[in-house]
Design a protein around this motif. Structure first.
Motif, short mmCIF file in Angstrom:
data_model
loop_
_atom_site.label_atom_id
_atom_site.label_comp_id
_atom_site.label_asym_id
_atom_site.label_seq_id
_atom_site.Cartn_x
_atom_site.Cartn_y
_atom_site.Cartn_z
N GLU A 74 0.81 -1.21 0.00
CA GLU A 74 0.00 0.00 0.00
C GLU A 74 0.85 1.27 0.00
OE1 GLU A 74 -4.03 1.35 2.31
OE2 GLU A 74 -2.36 0.65 3.54
N GLY A 75 2.02 1.21 0.65
CA GLY A 75 2.84 2.42 0.78
C GLY A 75 3.39 2.94 -0.52
N ALA A 76 3.23 2.20 -1.63
CA ALA A 76 3.69 2.67 -2.94
C ALA A 76 2.56 2.58 -3.96
CB ALA A 76 4.89 1.85 -3.40
N ASP A 77 1.33 2.82 -3.52
CA ASP A 77 0.16 2.63 -4.36
C ASP A 77 0.16 3.56 -5.57
OD1 ASP A 77 -2.23 1.55 -5.17
OD2 ASP A 77 -3.47 2.77 -3.84
N GLY A 78 -0.45 3.10 -6.67
CA GLY A 78 -0.55 3.89 -7.89
C GLY A 78 -1.92 4.52 -8.04
N TYR A 79 -2.39 4.64 -9.29
CA TYR A 79 -3.67 5.28 -9.54
C TYR A 79 -4.29 4.68 -10.80
CZ TYR A 79 -0.77 7.97 -12.81
OH TYR A 79 0.10 8.34 -13.80
N GLY A 80 -5.59 4.86 -10.96
CA GLY A 80 -6.30 4.25 -12.08
C GLY A 80 -6.09 5.00 -13.38
N PHE A 81 -6.17 4.25 -14.49
CA PHE A 81 -6.10 4.86 -15.81
C PHE A 81 -6.93 4.02 -16.77
CE2 PHE A 81 -2.60 1.87 -15.60
CZ PHE A 81 -2.56 1.27 -16.85
N TYR A 82 -7.29 4.63 -17.90
CA TYR A 82 -8.11 3.93 -18.88
C TYR A 82 -7.29 2.90 -19.64
CZ TYR A 82 -11.79 7.39 -18.19
OH TYR A 82 -12.77 8.17 -17.65
#
Length: 551
Positions: free
Chosen positions: A484-492
């Motif tokens: 979790e400490g290096a979480d990313g983000y959503g993309f299409y």
């Protein structure tokens, strides 16, 4: 008057910091006899200084403060210098580097020292900004003076210089939050820009004097010396937005900020944009207006949680953003497993290596981050990508669960590029580092299938180790999976199912770009001189155009 001093020690440290990224694969012992042909785990250590993702030979980079120096024709990136043995009240002098292209740096050493004793207002220095006034030939650094021993814990202060070498602190000037209805404890991170009306603006992160949700305080000036209070505008509910950066790019105004918040998914560098400065403030005042609806961009995210305090500067052609990627506590990756841990509570540590990206503006005004153009030219020596082991791999195709292809060892600094074509829009794949044929953990950037048309790059610990239990029996202890400490983000998800991937590494710092819309910065100890792999998790993928080069 304080003069920037380059001691012999500082020069030696700077020189060592700029000689990193050698491609020397020397090892000792039996492995040296057949180094290229082995796949066993190796425990490398980072070089003393990094040359591409800059880190000083001693200490680390905290909150960068970049600006383009028109007089010198280069970028100056000031930063808070972090040491392991900071004094209780006096810490974080402002150091700096210069760069022409965001890929190679020259150390400037200490630019602005912290205060002379424990009781002056700037005993410790905090984030700010630098600005060059062409009309008067004057450089300004506006910064945070931090001292819990003083009446106001944080105030905005400034220093001036005519040559960027000799600096004078303005001891008679300060902006005090309570004078304008703001907090005496949190009044920090001043950022200056010029608005369309020809007046300078300064934005400061703060709270109301009598409590409440955090705010931005706005001031204006015609001469960079005398500042008039404009008023506050909101942040986002109870979220403190640090290190604000405001700029105009094309037809749009942008506010980039680093969100300090309890929820781990939210602690990232983000942005909002509008077609004017006043409209941009309304994005906060009238309720958050993020760049896209729904969870896809996660409130205008620009990178993972392993990139923080990002601020930008432009030379008139390109706009770059600099932030830091945190170090992980502990040096022995196999005993302490620092690629999983972080700071207290598994939150990222503060400070690390300086990372630069190029800002990419899309037709609709949204932003993403891509590789600095000079990076590809710097990593110019082609290397062979030899297949060392595989499962479910046939002539560029990976099929089935847990399919992978393991490639030969990497150097200290690497550029890896390839294309992945998935067979359908639900396939899942990843890229692993610190991987071997020994039983061991390895670390994977998984392009995860979140929803039918949504992806997110997760940082995961995979693999296993053999441990002896209380009964004296060997058992497998598997990796923790999602970190979790290096979480990313959503993309299409790309409509053509093609992912064009570029990965740059410098010692333990890694950045992955996908299709110029996704940026993932990470810290993974042990990348250098170990094997790496491309993996498939069900379905099938095709790998093409694989290239590796080093500096």
């Amino acid at each position: 008057m304080k003069t920037m001093i380059f001691s012999a020690i500082a020069l030696m440290l700077s020189a060592s910091a700029l000689t990193a990224c050698s491609s020397d694969d020397d090892v000792t012992g039996d492995a040296a006899r057949n180094w290229a042909g082995t796949t066993n785990a190796f425990t490398p250590t980072d070089e003393q200084g990094f040359g591409t993702y800059y880190m000083p030979a001693i200490g680390r980079v905290g909150d960068p403060m970049p600006f383009y120096d028109k007089k010198a024709g280069d970028f100056k990136v000031l930063y808070l210098q972090e040491f392991d043995n900071n004094m209780s009240h006096r810490f974080h002098p402002i150091w700096g580097v210069s760069t022409k292209d965001g890929a190679s740096y020259q150390s400037l050493g200490e630019v602005l020292p912290y205060g002379s004793n424990d009781y002056v207002q700037d005993a410790a220095l905090g984030t700010g900004c630098a600005y060059y006034d062409e009309a008067n030939g004057m450089y300004y650094i506006y910064y945070t003076g931090h001292n819990g021993n003083c009446q106001y814990r944080e105030v905005v202060m400034r220093a001036t210089s005519t040559d960027f070498k000799t600096w004078t602190k303005d001891e008679l000037w300060a902006l005090n939050g309570p004078d304008y209805g703001y907090s005496a404890n949190d009044f920090r991170d001043p950022q200056i820009f010029m608005a369309d009306d020809g007046l300078y603006r300064m934005v400061i992160s703060t709270y109301p004097k009598n409590g409440g949700d955090p705010q931005f305080a706005e001031f204006k000036s015609s001469d960079l010396k005398n500042w008039e209070h404009v008023g506050p505008f909101k942040m986002i509910w109870d979220r403190m937005l640090e290190c604000p950066d405001i700029f105009k790019m094309g037809d749009y105004w942008y506010l980039v900020y680093s969100q300090s918040f309890r929820a781990s998914w939210s602690r990232k560098v983000k942005y909002m944009f509008a077609d004017s400065w006043e409209a941009l403030k309304d994005c906060f005042n009238n309720g958050p207006k993020w760049p896209a609806d729904g969870p896809l961009w996660r409130e205008g995210n620009l990178d993972t949680r392993a990139f923080y305090a990002g601020k930008t500067a432009s030379n008139g052609t390109d706009r770059f953003i600099w932030g830091w990627t945190p170090y992980r506590s502990g040096a022995d990756i196999h005993e302490k497993n620092v690629n999983v841990g972080a700071g207290d509570g598994n939150e990222p540590n503060w400070s690390g290596a300086l990372v630069c990206h190029k800002l990419i503006q899309h037709a609709d005004g949204t932003l993403s981050m891509g590789a600095v153009p000079a990076m590809a030219a710097k990593y110019s020596k082609p290397q062979e990508a030899q297949v060392m082991a595989s499962n479910g791999y046939d002539n560029g195709k990976l099929s089935g669960d847990d399919a992978y292809v393991l490639y030969s060892r990497l150097g200290t600094c690497n550029h890896i590029s390839f294309k992945v074509t998935t067979s359908n829009n639900r396939d899942k794949f990843g890229v692993s580092f610190v991987r071997s044929t020994d039983p061991d953990y390895y670390y994977t950037l998984v392009v995860n299938d979140e929803e039918e048309n949504v992806r997110k790059v997760n940082f995961e610990q995979e693999g296993y180790r053999l441990k002896t239990n209380d009964q004296g029996e060997e058992e497998k202890v598997y990796g923790k999976g999602f970190i979790e400490g290096a979480d990313g983000y959503g993309f299409y998800h790309p409509e053509n199912n093609e992912y064009n991937i570029d990965i740059y590494t410098d010692n333990s710092v890694l950045v992955m770009y996908i299709n110029d819309i996704v940026c993932c910065t990470h810290r993974i100890y042990g990348i250098q001189k170990n094997c790496w792999s491309i993996n498939n998790y069900g379905g099938n993928i095709t790998i093409s155009d694989l290239k590796i080069s080093q500096q």
